[in-house]
Scaffold this motif. Structure first.
Motif, PDB file in Angstrom:
ATOM      1  N   THR A   1      46.227  28.786  40.816  1.00 61.33           N
ATOM      2  CA  THR A   1      45.279  29.606  40.551  1.00 61.33           C
ATOM      3  C   THR A   1      44.711  30.392  41.501  1.00 61.33           C
ATOM      4  O   THR A   1      44.216  31.626  41.400  1.00 61.33           O
ATOM      5  CB  THR A   1      44.004  28.483  40.332  1.00 61.33           C
ATOM      6  OG1 THR A   1      44.441  27.570  39.410  1.00 61.33           O
ATOM      7  CG2 THR A   1      42.595  28.999  39.969  1.00 61.33           C
TER       8      THR A   1
ATOM      9  N   VAL B   1      42.889  35.527  36.598  1.00 61.63           N
ATOM     10  CA  VAL B   1      41.858  34.644  36.715  1.00 61.63           C
ATOM     11  C   VAL B   1      40.528  35.262  37.390  1.00 61.63           C
ATOM     12  O   VAL B   1      40.717  35.910  38.265  1.00 61.63           O
ATOM     13  CB  VAL B   1      41.992  33.236  36.961  1.00 61.63           C
ATOM     14  CG1 VAL B   1      43.040  32.489  36.304  1.00 61.63           C
ATOM     15  CG2 VAL B   1      42.134  33.212  38.470  1.00 61.63           C
TER      16      VAL B   1
ATOM     17  N   TYR C   1      37.466  25.998  35.258  1.00 63.67           N
ATOM     18  CA  TYR C   1      37.801  25.850  33.996  1.00 63.67           C
ATOM     19  C   TYR C   1      36.960  24.894  33.223  1.00 63.67           C
ATOM     20  O   TYR C   1      37.066  23.570  33.632  1.00 63.67           O
ATOM     21  CB  TYR C   1      39.165  25.408  33.802  1.00 63.67           C
ATOM     22  CG  TYR C   1      40.195  26.506  34.272  1.00 63.67           C
ATOM     23  CD1 TYR C   1      40.310  28.097  33.443  1.00 63.67           C
ATOM     24  CD2 TYR C   1      41.032  26.315  35.355  1.00 63.67           C
ATOM     25  CE1 TYR C   1      41.095  28.758  33.847  1.00 63.67           C
ATOM     26  CE2 TYR C   1      42.017  27.432  35.680  1.00 63.67           C
ATOM     27  CZ  TYR C   1      41.898  28.418  34.985  1.00 63.67           C
ATOM     28  OH  TYR C   1      42.704  29.376  35.395  1.00 63.67           O
TER      29      TYR C   1
END
Ligand code: ADP
Ligand code: MG
Lengths: 265, 378
Positions: free
Chosen positions: B60, B69, B29
């Motif tokens: 994550t 993601v 990120y």
């Protein structure tokens, strides 16, 4: 109790009355009183009558009321659709496009509505986009003016909406369209109805841009009120103004009921 | 439309157990790597726990399997098929997030039915499957309530029912018990274990920062730290022979003693090690036999000894001074000063526990004294 002493509370209530009544309540009261008046030469009105309302609900005035209602409903629905669409797009978009959209939808608020009216007049008075002299140009102007409010209301709500709901739905196999229709829009419903009410109220009261654009066949209520008072028919104008307020309030209340039902689910 | 048909087919093919394979999965990120080259095989039908402190990248990892993601590098396979590019709604994976994310505008039964409708399950079958899923988690009586009318534990059950209703081959659970109070948590833990016994073909990836949850439920545990998987194995492997200090401390209070390798041990695969005191000198003349390899004589290392594997021996072993004695029901917990290190010993209830100040000798089997990072394969 925020204010402990009884005397202090009385003083504050008094101050509130002194400030609130003349500024906010009195103009409305005067209009309501005037709408029932046949004459007003002394300190108080005289010759009470319902004639102003009879006139207001017939002929050109009734037509103006219908014109306003149709214009406001059409402009609100278009604004809500476009504003919601753009707000959801901005929510999903990258930072660049989001800035552009946020900026674009602030413009109609920042620019004086007279300028918006002038812009539409210039833009739509030549073929192939010849809208000048049609009801469409009035609706277009109102739409442009109120879409910004719809956009901002939905945009703020969409930002607050927890993305976990949409993700959970997608994880369960829902296509993006199903996520939109079954999850995101229902969860945004309170802000959608609030936006619809705001757009409707703004459109019902719009005068300055309308003034530059309206054709004689499509005279919204504020124009009619303006014309009447300009000619000196103050009391007929007042009756129309009361009708305008009542109609707007009725629609806002109806829309508010949708909102509370969504909240209570 | 083909996409919809596909996902229905994928869900219907849920009979075959499916494993998850992470291959060098990396997520960043804003330039910060929050998942760094995760490579991990979750076997079909296995319960794998990802254990690690908050912020270590566990969620994550889970979200990359669900498709929320996008890894900047690496591949993710489900049942042998590369799903890295597949949009979330076509993965057919069940997921329960920390906040449960129950749809607030729908009743409990509508929440559970949502996935079935999305998967185009024939309308006539839906009520029975909703009832079945709610029954599995003991929430059949609450079908017509709204999520806000349920307690945290009940919401969590509904979230699990909603995820299971689509009959996924893989269930992702992100700290599912973290919002519950301690008592509910224990009960729910037992229920999750029961659920997995009932659905043995379901592969479960379970994220938690609580080692008890991991030890209770998981067949294997992956330990995460600072975006990396630092260790992976069965609870016993990790507990007995953790790969490093972090794993040893994270998984329940191991004694970690600094030693210097002095030579080969009594058997193959063992080394002789001398305890190093806080001031750096070899404090014990008598070397300790430890399990491990790959460390040259003269080098320093950490040896891991679990408190319950240390024994109070008569006259052989490491000498130490008793600092504290606690009676804990079935065991006596002693704190013993060994060459300046506070060593915890859990001894089965002693008839005559030593008093503070007394000198005792501690012994440990060579296979229970493990050099960090060398105890297992790779
Ligand atoms: N959407 C995001 N944007 C930026 N940083 C994020 C985002 N999601 C997680 N992170 C960061 O990634 C790191 C790992 O987060 P996470 O996977 O949630 O850890 P865990 O679940 O182990 O607590 C944290 O430092 C967190 O701040
Ligand atoms: Mg997390």
């Amino acid at each position: 109790m925020l204010v402990p002493s009884r005397t202090a509370r009385r003083v504050i209530h008094l101050l509130f009355l002194v400030a609130f009544v003349p500024v906010f309540a009195l103009p409305f009261a005067v209009i309501v009183v005037a709408s029932f008046a046949g004459a007003w030469s002394g300190a108080l009105p005289s010759h009470p009558t319902l004639g102003n309302y009879a006139a207001a609900t017939s002929g050109d005035s009734l037509h103006a009321l219908l014109t306003s209602l149709i214009t406001a409903v059409a402009a609100s629905l278009i604004a809500l659709t476009v504003g919601t669409w753009a707000a959801l797009a901005a929510d999903a978009a990258g930072r660049g496009l989001r800035r552009v959209l946020d900026g674009a939808f602030v413009l109609p608020v920042a620019v004086p509505s007279v300028v918006v009216g002038l812009g539409l007049l210039v833009a739509f008075s030549k073929p192939p986009l010849l809208l000048n002299g049609t009801p469409a140009i009035v609706i277009a102007a109102h739409t442009v003016l109120v879409t910004a409010f719809a956009y901002q209301s939905v945009r703020a709500a969409a930002t607050r909406l927890d993305p976990a709901f949409a993700q959970a739905a997608a994880g369960l196999g829902a296509t993006p369209l199903r996520v939109l229709l079954r999850i995101r829009l229902p969860l945004l419903l309170p802000s959608l109805t609030a936006a619809a009410g705001l757009c409707f109220a703004l459109s019902m009261g719009e005068l300055s841009a309308t003034m530059m654009l309206y054709p004689p066949s499509w005279t919204p209520l504020p124009i009619r009120i303006f014309a009447l008072t300009d000619r000196g028919s103050l009391f007929s104008g007042a009756a129309l103004a009361v009708l305008l307020m009542a109609a707007t309030l009725a629609v806002l209340l109806a829309v508010g009921r949708i909102r509370t039902r969504a909240d209570h689910r | 439309m083909t996409a919809l048909a596909d996902s229905a087919v994928e869900a219907a093919a849920a009979e075959q157990p499916a494993g998850i394979r992470f291959e060098d999965v990396t997520v960043s990120y804003h330039g910060t790597t929050v998942l760094d080259g995760l490579t991990l095989d979750v076997r079909p039908g296995e319960v794998m726990a990802l254990l690690g402190p908050s912020g270590s990248g566990k969620t994550t990892a889970l979200r990359s399997v669900a498709g929320f993601v996008e890894p900047e590098r690496g591949r993710i396979h489900l049942a042998g098929r590369d799903i890295t590019e597949l949009p979330p709604h076509r993965r057919g994976i069940g997921m329960v997030v920390q906040s449960y994310a129950l749809f607030p505008h729908m009743r409990v039964d509508q929440n559970v039915a949502f996935g079935l409708q999305a998967q185009r399950v024939p309308r006539a079958e839906i009520p029975a499957r909703v009832a079945d899923a709610l029954g599995k988690v003991g929430m059949a009586d609450y079908a017509r309530r709204h999520p806000r009318e349920l307690s945290g534990g009940q919401q969590q059950r509904v979230a699990i029912a909603r995820a299971l209703a689509i009959r996924p081959r893989v269930l992702l659970l992100d700290e599912p018990l973290s919002a519950l109070d301690a008592q509910l948590r224990t009960g729910m833990l037992a229920e999750l274990a029961r659920l997995h016994r009932e659905l043995p073909e379901l592969t479960i990836l379970y994220v938690t920062h609580d080692q008890i949850e991991a030890l209770t439920l998981a067949d294997r545990i992956g330990v995460m730290r600072d975006a990396k998987l630092v260790d992976c194995g069965t609870a016993e492997e990790l507990y007995r022979a953790p790969r490093d200090e972090f794993v040893a401390r994270f998984l329940g209070g191991a004694n970690l003693l600094p030693v210097r390798i002095v030579g080969d041990g009594p058997r193959a695969g063992t080394l002789a090690a001398a305890l190093v005191g806080p001031d750096g000198v070899d404090a014990s003349a008598e070397p300790l036999a430890v399990t491990g390899g790959g460390v040259a004589a003269g080098e320093r290392a950490l040896v891991c000894v679990r408190p319950h594997l240390l024994r109070l021996a008569g006259d052989a072993g490491l000498p130490g001074t008793v600092v504290e004695v606690q009676w804990r029901g079935a065991v006596h917990r002693l704190t013993v000063d060994v060459a300046g290190h506070a060593v915890t010993v859990d001894a089965p209830e002693l008839k005559a526990p030593p008093a503070p100040g007394e000198t005792v000798r501690l012994s440990v089997a060579a296979e229970d004294a493990v050099l960090l990072g060398s105890g297992r394969r790779g």
